[in-house]
Design an enzyme around this catalytic site. Structure first.
Site, PDB file in Angstrom:
ATOM      1  N   HIS A 159      40.616  35.294  37.984  1.00 48.83           N
ATOM      2  CA  HIS A 159      40.734  36.405  38.933  1.00 48.83           C
ATOM      3  C   HIS A 159      41.005  37.689  38.155  1.00 48.83           C
ATOM      4  O   HIS A 159      41.827  37.704  37.239  1.00 48.83           O
ATOM      5  CB  HIS A 159      41.880  36.129  39.914  1.00 48.83           C
ATOM      6  CG  HIS A 159      42.261  37.290  40.769  1.00 48.83           C
ATOM      7  ND1 HIS A 159      43.420  38.021  40.580  1.00 48.83           N
ATOM      8  CD2 HIS A 159      41.630  37.866  41.827  1.00 48.83           C
ATOM      9  CE1 HIS A 159      43.490  38.982  41.483  1.00 48.83           C
ATOM     10  NE2 HIS A 159      42.421  38.912  42.248  1.00 48.83           N
TER      11      HIS A 159
ATOM     12  N   GLU B 294      32.649  42.154  42.382  1.00 48.06           N
ATOM     13  CA  GLU B 294      33.213  42.879  43.533  1.00 48.06           C
ATOM     14  C   GLU B 294      32.640  44.293  43.453  1.00 48.06           C
ATOM     15  O   GLU B 294      33.095  45.118  42.666  1.00 48.06           O
ATOM     16  CB  GLU B 294      34.739  42.878  43.474  1.00 48.06           C
ATOM     17  CG  GLU B 294      35.358  43.487  44.726  1.00 48.06           C
ATOM     18  CD  GLU B 294      36.863  43.439  44.696  1.00 48.06           C
ATOM     19  OE1 GLU B 294      37.487  44.476  44.982  1.00 48.06           O
ATOM     20  OE2 GLU B 294      37.414  42.363  44.375  1.00 48.06           O
TER      21      GLU B 294
ATOM     22  N   GLU C 277      35.424  37.464  36.884  1.00 48.19           N
ATOM     23  CA  GLU C 277      35.365  38.484  37.939  1.00 48.19           C
ATOM     24  C   GLU C 277      35.277  39.878  37.336  1.00 48.19           C
ATOM     25  O   GLU C 277      35.945  40.197  36.349  1.00 48.19           O
ATOM     26  CB  GLU C 277      36.590  38.398  38.850  1.00 48.19           C
ATOM     27  CG  GLU C 277      36.497  39.354  40.027  1.00 48.19           C
ATOM     28  CD  GLU C 277      37.632  39.200  41.025  1.00 48.19           C
ATOM     29  OE1 GLU C 277      37.461  39.631  42.181  1.00 48.19           O
ATOM     30  OE2 GLU C 277      38.693  38.654  40.661  1.00 48.19           O
TER      31      GLU C 277
END
Length: 873
Positions: free
Chosen positions: A402, A487, A432
């Protein structure tokens, strides 16, 4: 009984020691040819923690075990001598977080070859990143002090817990590749040589240079005291002096010779006697030896050896339960054990040739007990198995991270490409990237950046990350697929720039999905070997203004998800007005990901995994296999506690991927337990890998399976509805430890007071709340060298879900005045545990076993009972 008295008493029963034990072969093992300049000192530019550079010298010691980085060049024949007067040495006196300013508090002077993890070409570290920024600021016609950041001359030595020494070769006499190749050859030779030495030899060699400061290959009584402190064995000075004098006289040293000191080989003998005679307690290994094989041999003499036949039948088959082991296997094991370099007093049998495979003595038996070959972790499940890599990607647990870029907390820590390199080398296969608009180059080209949006974390270039990942793939062509979880907060021009970087840098490594195959099962890891898969948003036929059809991994957005009305499996759950009011204070446009109408068609085309919001599991399961659920830990726990929803989630995870990430409340980058998600078959448990806590250590233990490949095939109970896990009763008795270092591998400080904590992390077979059971031993006063824990009873655990449950061993240093310090540990899936007398290999906080942790281990007794046998307890 004092050690000196025990030593005197045992002298009568110990074979006499030769005045001059044979020289250690291990100390001379690094005979590889290296460039002569490395032994004399080569000019380098060293990059400090703040990115500033300094002219230095890299020098290899004569025995090639030590790499020195110094401000001045050593005088001829003086390599390593009196180094303490000019620099602080040795390394690892203090370990700090990557990127912390505290890195400046410790001044690197030497690196032991045994502390090295890898040697990496290029500039993919935080220090190099900072140096490039400084160089770019200084790069002007008037800036004469700008350093040439030549990547072709740059390399990094990664050692002791992912710390780095970052250098650029500035010497015309030798090239970067010559130096790196020479160091890699030494590193490989060392790793082969340590397989042929006993624990005491390896431990003493590791600290010898630090203690033998005048490099005369001998130590006196004072230096012996320093050795004992380093190995965590406390002895009163009077007892130490008495023992040293007695021992010196026994081997024929007069007073003058004793003042000069004893050799490395003689010191080994002293350590051996300390281990054998230092305590009044019954040694567990001695008791096991007699219990298994008897105190006396058939000729009536005290048991001094055991035959391969007796070892196989009484120990391997009967006690250890290893029925697949053959007589030939045992003979090969005996030959290896008898070849180990050990303290001279332990070489009583002097077995070689054919006889080496017939017998071993008690010292060799002990070496086997604490070895990796006897590890509690089943080696068949630890090694890589290519035959199981052909199932759909949804059938595996996948090592995931993460906010991979962060070096510390979620608010103000640095971002670094180095964190991606560390994650990849530790087996992480899902990374990520939080992508934002950055700036435009003078020619107008958009430059996307990565950082934790809305915080004070530093920013790094998207393209630098992609280049670092490509560097890893180039050097690890057999790597199984990498998933990049994007993201995406970028506008269309910056998204197109991201695509350009992905396509141009990855080239054929970038996986471009075939639209017609999305409803088919996901490809296997074997089919995707060496490929990079993109997870993000894809353009679909659904209405673009339906914002809830799209997933966001944003920690802030998870608040909106939790506080809005959620339709879960046909039922509507309404939150309290207070929660909705709190959530409404933030504008969705401020914290959510880019809306679907702003998805780049180019980025959509190369994206395979399409993030969706949680709606109905039944409907989501019918969707194409490219759809992936992603939500935070709290929602995952709630779903697992509802049997019907959990059952549907398990079904979904058989064909699709889902990902769970930490709560937004974990500002300090703490972790959540991955056990709950694993129990549902959730593939991607995204942890903060920069934080070493008990949950990351669980993750480390899980992915020891299958050769640290990052992919572990889920158990049949999560892939087949007709199979349920069989409960297990587990009994653990902690017996003793060996070579336990100080916390963080420190070389200074008091001798540790170790104790062992044993935790079972479990969960009911049909879901529910996670179960944690904890036991602890007492602490042993000032002894990490050979601590013994006296347990009247075993630690007993009832394991409800052995397919998922994990056992965690943690060694702590008891501290009355402050919080206990973590020393090291090991996490083992219950499904991988072997019964019998087993070694538990101890890893440091960064899941490494090098340097001070190279031979740290525990000896435990394990008993397993399954099914109906549980009622016997």
């Amino acid at each position: 009984m004092s050690l000196s008295a025990a030593s005197t008493k045992s002298t009568k029963s110990t074979n006499s020691i030769k005045l001059q034990p044979p020289p250690s072969k291990f100390k001379e093992c690094l005979s590889d040819v290296v460039p002569k300049a490395m032994l004399e000192g080569i000019s380098v530019v060293k990059v400090n923690a703040n990115g500033k550079t300094k002219s230095s010298y890299l020098t290899l010691s004569a025995d090639k075990f030590t790499i020195y980085i110094t401000s001045n060049k050593f005088k001829a024949g003086k390599v390593g001598k009196n180094i303490m007067s000019s620099i602080r040495r040795p390394l690892l006196l203090k370990v700090t977080s990557i990127g912390s300013n505290d890195d400046e508090s410790e001044y690197e002077g030497s690196i032991d070859i045994g502390s090295i993890e890898r040697i990496q070409r290029g500039q993919n570290t935080l220090r190099f990143e900072l140096a490039r920024k400084i160089s770019n600021r200084l790069a002007s016609p008037k800036a004469s002090d700008a350093v040439d950041m030549d990547e072709e001359s740059s390399f990094s030595i990664i050692y002791g817990g992912e710390r780095t020494i970052d250098l650029m070769i500035s010497d015309d006499a030798v090239s970067r590749d010559e130096v790196v190749n020479a160091l890699n050859n030494l590193f490989n030779t060392y790793n082969k040589a340590i397989l042929k030495v006993g624990n005491d030899v390896l431990l003493l060699r590791h600290i010898w240079t630090d203690v033998d400061r005048d490099n005369n290959n001998s130590i006196n009584a004072i230096e012996l005291g320093n050795i004992l402190n380093r190995i965590n064995f406390y002895m009163k000075k009077s007892d130490l002096d008495h023992m040293y004098t007695k021992f010196g006289k026994m081997i024929g040293l007069d007073r003058s010779d004793r003042r000069k000191g004893v050799s490395f080989e003689v010191c080994l003998t002293i350590l051996h006697k300390i281990k054998r005679d230092s305590t009044w307690q019954i040694k567990p290994v001695r008791q096991i030896w007699f219990d298994l094989f008897g105190e006396y041999m058939n000729n009536g003499k005290p048991r001094s050896k055991v035959s391969s036949e007796s070892f196989l039948k009484k120990f391997i088959w009967q006690k250890q339960g290893e029925s697949q082991v053959t007589a030939e296997d045992v003979e090969n094991t005996f030959k290896h054990l008898n070849e180990l370099e050990y303290a001279h007093v332990a070489s009583n049998l002097h077995l070689n040739g054919e006889n080496a495979g017939k017998y071993i003595d008690r010292d060799r038996f002990e070496a086997y007990l604490v070895s990796k070959e006897n590890d509690i972790f089943d080696p068949e499940k630890e090694k890589f198995d290519q035959d199981i890599m052909h199932s759909s990607l949804s059938h595996y647990w996948i090592n995931s991270s993460h906010n991979t870029y962060l070096t510390g907390d979620q608010l103000k820590s640095r971002s670094s490409v180095e964190m991606y390199m560390n994650a990849l080398y530790r087996g992480c296969r899902c990374l990520e990237l939080d992508c934002f608009d950055g700036y435009r180059n003078p020619d107008g080209t958009p430059v996307p950046i990565v950082y934790h949006g809305g915080t004070m974390t530093s920013k790094i270039l998207f393209s630098d990350i992609i280049s670092g990942i490509k560097f890893f793939l180039t050097n690890n062509p057999g790597c199984y697929p990498l998933i990049l979880s994007l993201e995406n907060h970028c506008s269309l021009p910056f998204q197109d720039s991201m695509v350009q970087s992905l396509v141009s840098i990855f080239g054929d490594s970038l996986y471009v999905p075939d639209e017609s195959s999305l409803f088919e099962p996901l490809p296997s890891p074997e089919e995707l070997k060496g490929k990079v898969l993109i997870k993000g948003k894809r353009l679909t036929d659904m209405t673009f203004d339906n914002q809830e059809s799209y997933d966001s991994d944003s920690d802030d957005d998870s608040v909106i998800i939790e506080d809005q009305e959620q339709k879960v499996d046909g039922s509507v759950h309404t939150n309290s007005p207070k929660s909705v009011k709190s959530a409404s204070k933030q504008s969705i446009s401020q914290i959510s990901s880019t809306s679907s109408s702003d998805i780049s068609s180019k980025l959509s085309r190369i994206t395979i995994f399409h993030g969706i919001r949680l709606g109905s599991f039944e409907e989501n399961t019918k969707k194409s296999k490219d759809n992936m659920l992603s939500f935070d830990e709290s929602k995952g726990r709630r779903l697992c506690r509802h049997p019907h929803l959990r059952q549907q989630w398990v079904k979904y995870n058989k064909t699709h991927l889902s990902r769970i990430y930490p709560s937004a409340k974990r500002i300090v980058s703490s972790n959540f337990s991955p056990i709950t998600g694993w129990s549902t078959g959730c593939q991607l448990m995204a942890l903060n890998l920069q934080t070493s806590d008990q949950y990351r250590r669980l993750n480390d233990g899980r992915f020891r399976q299958n050769g640290d490949s990052g992919y572990v095939l889920k158990p049949p109970s999560l892939l087949n509805n007709d199979i349920t896990p069989t409960p297990v009763s587990l009994s653990i008795r902690v017996l003793c430890g060996t070579c336990l270092p100080k916390p963080r591998g420190y070389k200074r400080g008091e001798c540790i007071d170790p104790y062992v904590q044993v935790n079972l992390y479990d969960i009911p077979r049909k879901g529910g709340k996670e179960l944690v059971t904890t036991y602890s031993t007492h602490h042993v006063h000032r002894n990490g060298f050979n601590p013994i824990w006296v347990q009247d009873h075993s630690f007993k655990f009832k394991v409800q879900n052995p397919d998922v449950a994990m056992l965690q061993f943690s060694v702590w240093d008891k501290d009355v005045a402050s919080t206990d310090d973590f020393v090291g540990g090991s996490s083992v899936p219950v499904s991988c545990i072997r019964e019998g007398y087993r070694s538990v290999q101890i890893f440091d906080a960064n899941n490494k076993r090098n340097g001070a942790f190279e031979r740290a281990s525990l000896l435990v007794e394990v008993k397993l009972k399954k099914g109906q046998e549980i009622k016997m307890w």
